[in-house]
Design an enzyme around this catalytic site. Sequence first.
Site, PDB file in Angstrom:
ATOM      1  N   ASP A 157       0.824  -1.211   0.000  1.00 26.92           N
ATOM      2  CA  ASP A 157       0.000   0.000   0.000  1.00 26.92           C
ATOM      3  C   ASP A 157       0.862   1.267   0.000  1.00 26.92           C
ATOM      4  OD1 ASP A 157      -2.410   1.385   0.066  1.00 26.92           O
ATOM      5  OD2 ASP A 157      -3.246   0.180   1.692  1.00 26.92           O
ATOM      6  N   GLU A 190      -1.093   1.837  -5.094  1.00 27.29           N
ATOM      7  CA  GLU A 190      -0.890   3.274  -4.833  1.00 27.29           C
ATOM      8  C   GLU A 190      -2.014   4.100  -5.443  1.00 27.29           C
ATOM      9  OE1 GLU A 190      -0.527   4.607  -8.139  1.00 27.29           O
ATOM     10  OE2 GLU A 190       0.891   6.040  -7.322  1.00 27.29           O
ATOM     11  N   TRP A 191      -3.143   3.417  -5.706  1.00 26.59           N
ATOM     12  CA  TRP A 191      -4.426   4.053  -6.013  1.00 26.59           C
ATOM     13  C   TRP A 191      -4.434   4.857  -7.320  1.00 26.59           C
ATOM     14  CZ3 TRP A 191      -2.706   6.730  -1.121  1.00 26.59           C
ATOM     15  CH2 TRP A 191      -2.622   5.814  -0.071  1.00 26.59           C
ATOM     16  N   GLY A 192      -3.455   4.624  -8.181  1.00 27.30           N
ATOM     17  CA  GLY A 192      -3.429   5.368  -9.446  1.00 27.30           C
ATOM     18  C   GLY A 192      -2.883   6.770  -9.307  1.00 27.30           C
ATOM     19  N   ASN A 194       0.065   8.129  -9.068  1.00 24.76           N
ATOM     20  CA  ASN A 194       1.227   8.519  -9.888  1.00 24.76           C
ATOM     21  C   ASN A 194       1.217   7.792 -11.232  1.00 24.76           C
ATOM     22  OD1 ASN A 194       3.024  10.153  -7.857  1.00 24.76           O
ATOM     23  ND2 ASN A 194       2.287   8.359  -6.748  1.00 24.76           N
ATOM     24  N   ASP A 212     -10.267   3.435  -3.315  1.00 24.04           N
ATOM     25  CA  ASP A 212     -10.905   2.180  -2.899  1.00 24.04           C
ATOM     26  C   ASP A 212     -12.333   2.019  -3.400  1.00 24.04           C
ATOM     27  OD1 ASP A 212      -8.571   2.132  -1.511  1.00 24.04           O
ATOM     28  OD2 ASP A 212      -9.477   1.776   0.455  1.00 24.04           O
TER      29      ASP A 212
HETATM   30  C1  GLA Z   1      -6.033   1.259   1.530  1.00 22.47           C
HETATM   31  C2  GLA Z   1      -6.162   0.264   0.377  1.00 22.47           C
HETATM   32  C3  GLA Z   1      -7.269  -0.716   0.689  1.00 22.47           C
HETATM   33  C4  GLA Z   1      -6.960  -1.438   1.994  1.00 22.47           C
HETATM   34  C5  GLA Z   1      -6.770  -0.431   3.111  1.00 22.47           C
HETATM   35  C6  GLA Z   1      -6.262  -1.088   4.377  1.00 22.47           C
HETATM   36  O1  GLA Z   1      -7.150   2.068   1.644  1.00 22.47           O
HETATM   37  O2  GLA Z   1      -6.398   0.941  -0.832  1.00 22.47           O
HETATM   38  O3  GLA Z   1      -7.435  -1.639  -0.374  1.00 22.47           O
HETATM   39  O4  GLA Z   1      -5.802  -2.212   1.814  1.00 22.47           O
HETATM   40  O5  GLA Z   1      -5.820   0.566   2.752  1.00 22.47           O
HETATM   41  O6  GLA Z   1      -6.017  -0.184   5.389  1.00 22.47           O
END
Ligand code: GLA
Length: 397
Positions: A157, A190-192, A194, A212
């Site tokens: 993460d 890293e959620w996109g 960068n 998420d």
């Molecule tokens: C972030 C991630 C999630 C999950 C949580 C856990 O938000 O994007 O998928 O792993 O952390 O804390």
Amino acid sequence: MPTIRMIRPPLLALLCILLAALPRAISAQEVDDRALTPPMGWNSWNKFGCDVSDELIRETADAMVSTGMRDAGYEYVVIDDCWQVDRDSEGNIVVDAERFPSGMKALADYVHSKGLKFGIYSDAGLMTCQQRPGSRGYEFQDARQYAAWGVDYLKYDWCHSGTQDAAASYSLMRQALDASGRSIVFSICEWGSNKPWRWAPEIGHLWRTTDDIQNCWDCRREWGGMGFVHILDLQVGLESFAGPGHWNDPDMLEVGNDGLTITESRAHFSLWALLASPLMAGNDLRSMAPEIVDILTNEEVIAVNQDVLGRQGRKVRDDGDLEIWTKDLHDGSRAVVLFNRSEQDQDMAVHWPDIGYTATLDAHVKNLWAHEDLGSFQGSYSTTVPSHGVVMLRITP
Ligand code: GLA
């Protein structure tokens, strides 16, 4: 200038031996046969959050077998955040002993004994998103520990990463995993932020493309979480970055969680399959309704996801609430999802030119949810699509 003909045979032989012995720069992709199709499994986060335990993981592994999910292709059982509580005086990561009394090695052994693989979670920053110790500064030590436990999959993460460079941080953990002596699938989370699709294919096997997913059709949270239709919209344009060994990850499934109806769960699963998304179930496998088992184990839909060509599907028509998505398959056929986002059932048609066929072509149409051969059609196929639902087809010339 000396040509190769001017070099005497013994010298030439020596030259060849020396050249063969020189180290050759080989890319990670060239030797990496992990995740040649999108990874499939289960992850604790969407349903259980921090409420993870040894018991939950063992029961989930058992359920993965008894429900037929393992036989349908699900492989990884992944513990997300909150299994870790501290570091000891030597920097070793400390497992929550109350929740995991038998330790991670015994738990991994149990998961392996079921013919499944074991996954775990950490963070590239100082702390995880739930304020547990992150791996920053401990990358090699943690990777060695995971290998010793028998970890097969790491989700990594991006919380508390401050000014860290994303590509460099993920690359460091990839090096640590490679040096650990164990084959570990690397899931970049890293959620996109960068644009990971630009650098992650060289570093990880999958990378999250968005914030998420939430347990809902189209909700939005203030902090960025969102329902699956919004996540779907953000996948448009990323198709070319995915392929065998490196996948866009639009996040884990919400199929079977109570924020989605059965029709919506089926739509979500169909679209994730078509996107060549990793299929990581995110529900409670121990208490699934039969309709949910049917969705998660639909072999024909899973075959679309796991197709060896490894093409990500794409949207080819967008008429407001009515969308057509298609995915090229290895045998020249197409998977097609007719998606109706409106509040009423709607008639929809797929026209062959939209999916790369000529209008005069005769093609066989199969409905992958009804498991019904519909016969041969020329130029187009039309049907009624339920509100918030899909019709998923395989069209074969
Ligand atoms: C972030 C991630 C999630 C999950 C949580 C856990 O938000 O994007 O998928 O792993 O952390 O804390």
